[in-house]
Design a protein around this motif. Structure first.
Motif, PDB file in Angstrom:
ATOM      1  N   HIS A  69      49.191  49.454  41.214  1.00 60.25           N
ATOM      2  CA  HIS A  69      49.184  49.197  40.462  1.00 60.25           C
ATOM      3  C   HIS A  69      47.633  47.035  40.851  1.00 60.25           C
ATOM      4  O   HIS A  69      48.304  47.041  41.652  1.00 60.25           O
ATOM      5  N   VAL A  70      47.082  47.696  39.484  1.00 55.84           N
ATOM      6  CA  VAL A  70      46.687  45.921  39.032  1.00 55.84           C
ATOM      7  C   VAL A  70      47.258  46.893  37.761  1.00 55.84           C
ATOM      8  O   VAL A  70      47.321  47.061  36.820  1.00 55.84           O
ATOM      9  N   PRO A  71      47.321  45.348  38.014  1.00 54.58           N
ATOM     10  CA  PRO A  71      47.902  44.882  36.611  1.00 54.58           C
ATOM     11  C   PRO A  71      47.517  44.509  35.105  1.00 54.58           C
ATOM     12  O   PRO A  71      47.636  44.773  33.996  1.00 54.58           O
ATOM     13  N   PHE A  72      46.030  44.447  35.532  1.00 57.23           N
ATOM     14  CA  PHE A  72      45.124  44.107  34.231  1.00 57.23           C
ATOM     15  C   PHE A  72      43.593  44.560  34.610  1.00 57.23           C
ATOM     16  O   PHE A  72      43.362  44.256  35.377  1.00 57.23           O
ATOM     17  N   VAL A  73      42.981  45.203  33.596  1.00 62.14           N
ATOM     18  CA  VAL A  73      42.320  45.860  33.651  1.00 62.14           C
ATOM     19  C   VAL A  73      41.536  45.778  32.681  1.00 62.14           C
ATOM     20  O   VAL A  73      41.781  46.253  31.201  1.00 62.14           O
ATOM     21  N   LEU A  74      40.165  45.071  32.491  1.00 64.25           N
ATOM     22  CA  LEU A  74      39.590  45.051  31.302  1.00 64.25           C
ATOM     23  C   LEU A  74      38.574  45.864  30.868  1.00 64.25           C
ATOM     24  O   LEU A  74      37.089  46.056  32.124  1.00 64.25           O
ATOM     25  N   SER A  75      38.211  45.844  30.264  1.00 57.97           N
ATOM     26  CA  SER A  75      37.118  46.799  29.665  1.00 57.97           C
ATOM     27  C   SER A  75      36.440  46.340  28.388  1.00 57.97           C
ATOM     28  O   SER A  75      36.446  45.702  27.943  1.00 57.97           O
ATOM     29  N   SER A  76      35.170  46.793  28.498  1.00 54.54           N
ATOM     30  CA  SER A  76      33.802  46.064  27.860  1.00 54.54           C
ATOM     31  C   SER A  76      33.483  47.428  27.275  1.00 54.54           C
ATOM     32  O   SER A  76      32.035  48.025  27.362  1.00 54.54           O
ATOM     33  N   LYS A  77      33.122  47.779  25.733  1.00 51.74           N
ATOM     34  CA  LYS A  77      32.152  49.020  25.316  1.00 51.74           C
ATOM     35  C   LYS A  77      32.559  50.236  26.399  1.00 51.74           C
ATOM     36  O   LYS A  77      31.854  50.775  26.697  1.00 51.74           O
ATOM     37  N   GLY A  78      33.586  50.702  26.288  1.00 57.44           N
ATOM     38  CA  GLY A  78      33.874  51.836  27.413  1.00 57.44           C
ATOM     39  C   GLY A  78      33.584  51.648  28.907  1.00 57.44           C
ATOM     40  O   GLY A  78      33.719  52.395  29.774  1.00 57.44           O
ATOM     41  N   ARG A  79      32.771  50.341  29.840  1.00 59.05           N
ATOM     42  CA  ARG A  79      32.637  50.583  30.985  1.00 59.05           C
ATOM     43  C   ARG A  79      33.839  49.402  31.280  1.00 59.05           C
ATOM     44  O   ARG A  79      34.008  48.034  30.643  1.00 59.05           O
ATOM     45  N   THR A  80      34.571  49.854  32.776  1.00 62.01           N
ATOM     46  CA  THR A  80      35.599  48.920  33.197  1.00 62.01           C
ATOM     47  C   THR A  80      34.514  47.486  33.664  1.00 62.01           C
ATOM     48  O   THR A  80      33.399  47.483  34.513  1.00 62.01           O
ATOM     49  N   LEU A  81      35.013  46.101  33.274  1.00 64.23           N
ATOM     50  CA  LEU A  81      33.900  44.770  33.777  1.00 64.23           C
ATOM     51  C   LEU A  81      35.326  44.659  35.208  1.00 64.23           C
ATOM     52  O   LEU A  81      34.309  43.696  35.985  1.00 64.23           O
ATOM     53  N   ALA A  82      36.471  44.624  35.566  1.00 63.06           N
ATOM     54  CA  ALA A  82      37.160  44.192  36.370  1.00 63.06           C
ATOM     55  C   ALA A  82      39.033  45.008  36.443  1.00 63.06           C
ATOM     56  O   ALA A  82      39.580  44.527  35.155  1.00 63.06           O
ATOM     57  N   GLY A  83      39.317  44.798  37.452  1.00 65.00           N
ATOM     58  CA  GLY A  83      40.860  45.023  38.055  1.00 65.00           C
ATOM     59  C   GLY A  83      40.938  43.104  38.485  1.00 65.00           C
ATOM     60  O   GLY A  83      40.572  43.133  39.419  1.00 65.00           O
ATOM     61  N   ILE A  84      42.397  42.897  38.303  1.00 59.65           N
ATOM     62  CA  ILE A  84      42.222  41.967  38.079  1.00 59.65           C
ATOM     63  C   ILE A  84      43.960  41.553  38.639  1.00 59.65           C
ATOM     64  O   ILE A  84      44.993  42.424  37.720  1.00 59.65           O
ATOM     65  N   SER A  85      44.375  41.509  40.139  1.00 52.76           N
ATOM     66  CA  SER A  85      45.667  41.025  40.404  1.00 52.76           C
ATOM     67  C   SER A  85      45.652  40.097  40.414  1.00 52.76           C
ATOM     68  O   SER A  85      45.002  39.157  41.085  1.00 52.76           O
ATOM     69  N   PHE A  86      47.232  39.665  41.012  1.00 43.89           N
ATOM     70  CA  PHE A  86      47.875  38.330  41.587  1.00 43.89           C
ATOM     71  C   PHE A  86      48.772  38.649  42.609  1.00 43.89           C
ATOM     72  O   PHE A  86      49.158  39.300  43.113  1.00 43.89           O
ATOM     73  N   ASP A  87      48.458  36.967  43.705  1.00 44.02           N
ATOM     74  CA  ASP A  87      49.387  37.442  44.795  1.00 44.02           C
ATOM     75  C   ASP A  87      49.791  35.502  44.473  1.00 44.02           C
ATOM     76  O   ASP A  87      49.016  34.809  44.165  1.00 44.02           O
ATOM     77  N   ALA A  88      51.086  35.186  44.770  1.00 49.57           N
ATOM     78  CA  ALA A  88      51.526  33.959  44.700  1.00 49.57           C
ATOM     79  C   ALA A  88      51.612  33.156  46.448  1.00 49.57           C
ATOM     80  O   ALA A  88      51.369  31.976  46.104  1.00 49.57           O
ATOM     81  N   SER A  89      51.173  33.967  46.957  1.00 48.40           N
ATOM     82  CA  SER A  89      51.251  33.039  47.884  1.00 48.40           C
ATOM     83  C   SER A  89      49.478  32.264  48.598  1.00 48.40           C
ATOM     84  O   SER A  89      48.487  33.070  47.479  1.00 48.40           O
ATOM     85  N   PRO A  90      49.729  31.120  48.895  1.00 52.47           N
ATOM     86  CA  PRO A  90      48.178  30.962  48.943  1.00 52.47           C
ATOM     87  C   PRO A  90      47.098  31.761  49.747  1.00 52.47           C
ATOM     88  O   PRO A  90      46.227  31.389  49.460  1.00 52.47           O
ATOM     89  N   SER A  91      47.702  32.866  50.702  1.00 50.87           N
ATOM     90  CA  SER A  91      46.076  33.443  51.052  1.00 50.87           C
ATOM     91  C   SER A  91      46.625  34.938  50.412  1.00 50.87           C
ATOM     92  O   SER A  91      47.967  35.166  50.287  1.00 50.87           O
ATOM     93  N   LEU A  92      46.289  36.117  50.169  1.00 50.57           N
ATOM     94  CA  LEU A  92      46.143  37.440  50.333  1.00 50.57           C
ATOM     95  C   LEU A  92      46.926  38.367  51.272  1.00 50.57           C
ATOM     96  O   LEU A  92      46.967  37.911  52.447  1.00 50.57           O
ATOM     97  N   SER A  93      48.094  38.492  50.722  1.00 54.35           N
ATOM     98  CA  SER A  93      49.124  39.463  51.802  1.00 54.35           C
ATOM     99  C   SER A  93      48.341  41.028  51.861  1.00 54.35           C
ATOM    100  O   SER A  93      47.023  41.189  51.624  1.00 54.35           O
ATOM    101  N   GLU A  94      48.606  41.726  52.524  1.00 51.91           N
ATOM    102  CA  GLU A  94      48.108  43.140  53.544  1.00 51.91           C
ATOM    103  C   GLU A  94      48.335  43.459  52.153  1.00 51.91           C
ATOM    104  O   GLU A  94      47.288  44.623  52.246  1.00 51.91           O
ATOM    105  N   LYS A  95      49.731  43.669  51.380  1.00 43.66           N
ATOM    106  CA  LYS A  95      49.809  44.638  50.442  1.00 43.66           C
ATOM    107  C   LYS A  95      48.547  43.878  49.901  1.00 43.66           C
ATOM    108  O   LYS A  95      48.190  45.375  48.776  1.00 43.66           O
ATOM    109  N   SER A  96      48.699  42.794  49.201  1.00 46.59           N
ATOM    110  CA  SER A  96      47.467  42.386  47.912  1.00 46.59           C
ATOM    111  C   SER A  96      45.752  42.994  48.479  1.00 46.59           C
ATOM    112  O   SER A  96      45.519  43.701  47.610  1.00 46.59           O
TER     113      SER A  96
END
Length: 224
Positions: free
Chosen positions: A197-224
């Motif tokens: 699951h990637v909650p936010f995917v930004l596209s522009s003119k048909g091209r994917t720019l980025a997938g944006i996820s988030f984690d509430a902990s200061p460092s990324l979890s193994e799952k993230s």
């Protein structure tokens, strides 16, 4: 938007994503500058940006104003868009339930059963909520259009840090999509049956720019 409440320009984050090879410059920019600090973000998530309410300093005044605003919206304006015999308290209850599950996959049939309305009636209700700029569908979930109304229905004390981060990201990215017409942006969700699951995917003119996820902990979890 958060920027409007402080008379600032939009963050250039999305604009930089549209550059041919943005990675190095974007990461350096994020390290060097703070377009919005944590205090500002926290304040916006509590007060929202609804004119006439967001800038009330007294918290009880804001609560009473949101209460009256929703009464007017659901008791009067709703009927202009879609006449219904569904009681205002039921409409409020549905909105409250959506607030408790913002961004999560929403089972519409289950929600309809809980409030004793048919699934087609629930679909119409959700459609009117969108027309009145209360909520916006995103992937399998629903987000609120104004952070203040969400804060009124589901106060900070009962929301996790991750839930607040999700709200913040949706509001900022949706605003960019709505106002930066020149970039032709679209916002979607990526989800697989396997659980990716990637909650936010930004596209522009048909091209994917980025997938944006988030984690509430200061460092990324193994799952993230």
């Amino acid at each position: 938007t958060a920027s409007e409440t402080h008379s600032r320009k939009f963050s250039r984050f999305v604009e930089k994503l549209t550059e041919r090879d943005p990675t190095d410059r974007l990461l350096q920019s994020l390290k060097n500058t703070h377009w919005c600090d944590e205090k500002h973000a926290d304040q916006y998530l509590d007060r929202g940006g609804l004119p006439g309410i967001a800038f009330l300093r007294d918290s009880m005044q804001r609560v009473n104003s949101w209460d009256n605003y929703l009464d007017t919206l659901l008791g009067r304006d709703f009927q202009y868009v879609q006449p219904t015999k569904v009681p205002v308290r039921t409409l409020r209850g549905i909105l409250q339930e959506i607030a408790s599950r913002e961004g999560l996959p929403l089972n519409r049939s289950e929600l309809a059963r809980k409030f004793r309305v048919s699934t087609p009636t629930l679909q119409k209700i959700l459609g009117v909520f969108e027309t009145l700029f209360l909520i916006r569908s995103h992937g399998q979930g629903i987000f609120f259009e104004d952070a203040g109304i969400l804060s009124f229905l589901r106060p900070k004390e009962v929301r996790t840090e991750a839930e607040r981060m999700g709200s913040w990201l949706f509001l900022e990215l949706r605003a960019q999509c709505a106002y930066r017409k020149d970039l032709q942006l679209s916002l979607s969700e990526f989800r697989t049956r396997g659980g990716a699951h990637v909650p936010f995917v930004l596209s522009s003119k048909g091209r994917t720019l980025a997938g944006i996820s988030f984690d509430a902990s200061p460092s990324l979890s193994e799952k993230s």
